[in-house]
Design a protein around this motif. Sequence first.
Motif, mmCIF file in Angstrom:
data_model
loop_
_atom_site.group_PDB
_atom_site.id
_atom_site.type_symbol
_atom_site.label_atom_id
_atom_site.label_comp_id
_atom_site.label_asym_id
_atom_site.label_seq_id
_atom_site.Cartn_x
_atom_site.Cartn_y
_atom_site.Cartn_z
ATOM 1 N N ILE A 20 -69.612 -57.180 -0.128
ATOM 2 C CA ILE A 20 -68.965 -58.321 0.521
ATOM 3 C C ILE A 20 -68.644 -58.006 1.976
ATOM 4 O O ILE A 20 -69.012 -58.765 2.890
ATOM 5 C CB ILE A 20 -67.683 -58.705 -0.243
ATOM 6 N N GLU A 21 -67.956 -56.894 2.220
ATOM 7 C CA GLU A 21 -67.581 -56.534 3.585
ATOM 8 C C GLU A 21 -68.771 -56.004 4.370
ATOM 9 O O GLU A 21 -68.835 -56.159 5.593
ATOM 10 C CB GLU A 21 -66.455 -55.499 3.565
ATOM 11 N N GLY A 22 -69.725 -55.391 3.664
ATOM 12 C CA GLY A 22 -70.932 -54.935 4.339
ATOM 13 C C GLY A 22 -71.720 -56.081 4.931
ATOM 14 O O GLY A 22 -72.233 -55.997 6.051
ATOM 15 N N VAL A 23 -71.812 -57.181 4.188
ATOM 16 C CA VAL A 23 -72.492 -58.373 4.701
ATOM 17 C C VAL A 23 -71.746 -58.924 5.912
ATOM 18 O O VAL A 23 -72.359 -59.353 6.897
ATOM 19 C CB VAL A 23 -72.613 -59.447 3.594
ATOM 20 N N ALA A 24 -70.403 -58.904 5.844
ATOM 21 C CA ALA A 24 -69.607 -59.391 6.974
ATOM 22 C C ALA A 24 -69.865 -58.554 8.230
ATOM 23 O O ALA A 24 -70.065 -59.101 9.331
ATOM 24 C CB ALA A 24 -68.129 -59.363 6.616
ATOM 25 N N VAL A 25 -69.875 -57.226 8.091
ATOM 26 C CA VAL A 25 -70.111 -56.340 9.240
ATOM 27 C C VAL A 25 -71.537 -56.506 9.756
ATOM 28 O O VAL A 25 -71.770 -56.553 10.977
ATOM 29 C CB VAL A 25 -69.843 -54.874 8.852
ATOM 30 N N TRP A 26 -72.496 -56.602 8.849
ATOM 31 C CA TRP A 26 -73.898 -56.805 9.249
ATOM 32 C C TRP A 26 -74.047 -58.112 10.005
ATOM 33 O O TRP A 26 -74.719 -58.174 11.041
ATOM 34 C CB TRP A 26 -74.768 -56.804 7.995
ATOM 35 N N THR A 27 -73.372 -59.167 9.531
ATOM 36 C CA THR A 27 -73.470 -60.477 10.172
ATOM 37 C C THR A 27 -72.829 -60.476 11.550
ATOM 38 O O THR A 27 -73.397 -60.999 12.515
ATOM 39 C CB THR A 27 -72.802 -61.555 9.295
ATOM 40 N N GLU A 28 -71.645 -59.883 11.662
ATOM 41 C CA GLU A 28 -70.971 -59.861 12.966
ATOM 42 C C GLU A 28 -71.793 -59.081 13.985
ATOM 43 O O GLU A 28 -71.776 -59.399 15.180
ATOM 44 C CB GLU A 28 -69.568 -59.271 12.833
#
Length: 208
Positions: A20-28
């Motif tokens: 979940i947070e990995g996708v957020a960091v990748w997206t940002e």
Amino acid sequence: ANKIIGRTWIPNAAQPNWFIEGVAVWTETRLTAGGRNRNAFVDTWVRALVLDDRFPDLGVLSHYTRRHPGGGFPWYMGGRFIAFIAERHGDDVIARMSHAYASRPLPYGLNLVAKDVTGETFVEMWMAWKTAETQRAESIFEQVVQAGLQEGSPGWSEETLVLAPRWSPSGERLAYIEDPRENDRQLVIRDETQELLRVRTNGGEGGF
């Protein structure tokens, strides 16, 4: 069931934090000029894990651990791992895995979903990512050694938490936040030989 009684069952909410947070960091990182996947501290920290032979198993990221940086693992390593998967299988694979996982009536089975979508389990991709990070870290280390490795000495005690170090443009001064834990945070500026400035924060909230 959600069509009848409303949005009450959300399988994707049962995904591990590193996804979940990995996708957020990748997206940002993809959509902005910043992003933690570009952060020099995170990059250095991951290389240190490799060179010190302390690279964690995927299971370490799937729950809270007392290993440093504790709750930071899902952000620091999850973002880079998701970026590796996207580079390996295409950007759209992240959304495809999320959609496939959300369509399952029961949560968990994340590796089954990954295998169906990418042909690899997350564990297999984690090992491939570890190999890639190892090759990169060793290559950078070799370049540093060839350029002339310089080893410094600690400028503070191991009991003091030091945050956000920044060199001056000239490279002659270092600024950082010192968190002594039993007192307020302090901004410290020093050169190679001595401390030049120490400013106490306002009530420990980060203001000066």
